[in-house]
Design an enzyme around this catalytic site. Structure first.
Site, PDB file in Angstrom:
ATOM      1  N   HIS A 143       0.836  -1.201   0.000  1.00 12.91           N
ATOM      2  CA  HIS A 143       0.000   0.000   0.000  1.00 12.91           C
ATOM      3  C   HIS A 143       0.870   1.250   0.000  1.00 12.91           C
ATOM      4  O   HIS A 143       2.074   1.182   0.202  1.00 12.91           O
ATOM      5  CB  HIS A 143      -0.939   0.013   1.218  1.00 12.91           C
ATOM      6  N   LYS A 147      -0.562   4.895   4.510  1.00 14.09           N
ATOM      7  CA  LYS A 147      -1.396   3.926   5.231  1.00 14.09           C
ATOM      8  C   LYS A 147      -0.745   3.591   6.569  1.00 14.09           C
ATOM      9  O   LYS A 147       0.422   3.195   6.615  1.00 14.09           O
ATOM     10  CB  LYS A 147      -1.585   2.658   4.405  1.00 14.09           C
TER      11      LYS A 147
END
Length: 254
Positions: A143, A147
């Site tokens: 990600h 995040k």
């Protein structure tokens, strides 16, 4: 025509969903809820659900955990079906969702993508065949660098799909750096990568003797999650009280 209240309408996901629904003749946003009203959405926007007097069939929620309690109060009082897409909820909020599902229809998923939820079904079937044959199972998720949680909720959902298919006999390993020993055959390894602006990539590896099988899902934009949320709203409208999942939406699509 399914009438939707968009909770968190002026956030990024709320705006993506607004754009998708404008092109869908079967669904319409009748009201939005957001603390800011700086955009021309084509529907009225209220700062709170208490101020909203529009008739609707379902709420799509892509807001903040801070707004979840008021949302749950509203859905409980109105017996309003709700698609919960907000992540990072507390244990207390999760428990309350379970209670409210006895009074109205609730759909909550770690990932709203139709592709991911189809993959969860495929992984369960693969695990039943490959794990007993000695294949090791590993999950790698990637990600963007903003995040904060790791591993992702989707990676955990994939691990759960594998484990439940195998009668929960496996345990999860998140970090092998402090445990210098041979890999346990009853473990599922989960690794997290954070970098750049990767929207979301999940790879599940079945590693056997002389062969490797890989399942992979890549999200190139957040639109995949928005599309799934809209499909979930269509599915949930008019459903009786209960706790629903994206697997129910997938089964209907099939």
């Amino acid at each position: 025509m399914v009438r939707v209240i968009m909770h968190g309408c002026n956030g990024h996901m709320g705006q993506v969903i607004t754009g998708i629904i404008k092109e869908d003749p079967d669904v319409k946003i009748v009201a939005g809820i957001d603390l800011t009203d700086s955009k021309d959405n084509g529907y009225p926007v209220f700062k709170s659900l208490k101020e909203c007097n529009e008739d609707a069939d379902v709420v799509i929620d892509f807001a903040s955990p801070k707004a979840t309690d008021a949302l749950l109060d509203y859905c409980e009082e109105k017996k309003m079906p709700v698609v919960l897409c907000t992540t990072g909820l507390s244990e207390e909020q999760t428990a309350r969702i379970e209670e409210i599902s006895k009074k109205t229809a609730v759909l909550k998923s770690a990932n709203m993508s139709l592709g991911v939820n189809t993959l969860l079904k495929l992984l369960a079937e693969a695990a039943k065949v490959l794990a007993p044959a000695g294949f090791d199972m590993e999950i790698v998720e990637k990600h963007h660098n903003l995040k904060v949680d790791a591993p992702s909720g989707t990676a955990l959902a994939m691990a759960d799909s594998l484990n439940e298919a195998l009668e929960n006999e496996y345990h999860y390993v998140f970090d092998r750096s402090q445990n210098r020993q041979k890999r346990d055959s009853k473990e599922i390894g989960i690794s997290a990568v954070r970098g750049g602006n990767i929207v979301g990539e999940h790879e599940v590896i079945f590693a056997g003797m002389d062969e490797v099988i890989e399942f992979k899902h890549t999200a190139y934009s957040k639109a995949v999650f928005a599309k799934g949320a809209v499909q979930a709203a269509k599915y949930l409208a008019g459903k009786p009280a209960g706790y629903y999942h994206m697997s129910d939406v997938i089964n209907q699509e099939a």
